[in-house]
Design an enzyme around this catalytic site. Sequence first.
Site, PDB file in Angstrom:
ATOM      1  CB  CYS B  10      33.735  29.814  32.765  1.00 19.84           C
ATOM      2  SG  CYS B  10      34.702  29.414  34.193  1.00 19.84           S
ATOM      3  CB  CYS B  13      33.470  25.628  35.918  1.00 22.09           C
ATOM      4  SG  CYS B  13      34.493  26.975  36.542  1.00 22.09           S
TER       5      CYS B  13
END
Lengths: 130, 78
Positions: B10, B13
């Site tokens: 996501c 990250c």
Amino acid sequence: MTENMKCGCECECECESEIVGIYPCSGSANVGIISNQLAIGLTKAGKGKMLCTAGIGAKIPGQLRSAEGCDRVVVIDGCPMNCASKIFENAGIAVDEHIVVTELGVKKTRDMDIEDSILSESLEKCVKLF
Amino acid sequence: MKIEILGTGCAKCVKTKEIVEKALQESGLQADVVKVEDYETILSYGVMITPGLVIDGEVMIAGRIPSVDNVKNWIIGQ
């Protein structure tokens, strides 16, 4: 297992904008057991994410970093011995909200069978604190 | 040096990976940068909120995006 992971981002996954870590004392008295059930109930109600208090006490690096990564840390102690909040104090991690089950009107006993009505009443009181 | 970025791909990250790459570039150091998306592996580090950053097996941060300076300090300190 994906439901057990909490993401800190703002994408379309399960994450929320604010990460609230909920840490119960999980003690052996009735109020400790209730603290655990409250953490589960609050997690299911979307109020935060139940995390591992024992991991903080054991100073597991990943658990410590996870607590530090929370926007808010909520500790649920069963009784005024405040074991869980003392674990956080010893770890040097600030607690933003401290709930004590006996202060919700539950008397401390050694009874391991918790009535559903006590759980639901305690959870209702906790939810109002969020 | 091995740097593991814990997360499911996501936004935060991905951003963490970009920051790690920038920190490596600015510090002139090299490392194996690995993206870890397997939950069991992430949980094995005790990390319950992502993104997480692990350098040579040590969890440096979880739930937040580190700064470039933080990462540089961590990798120089290795």
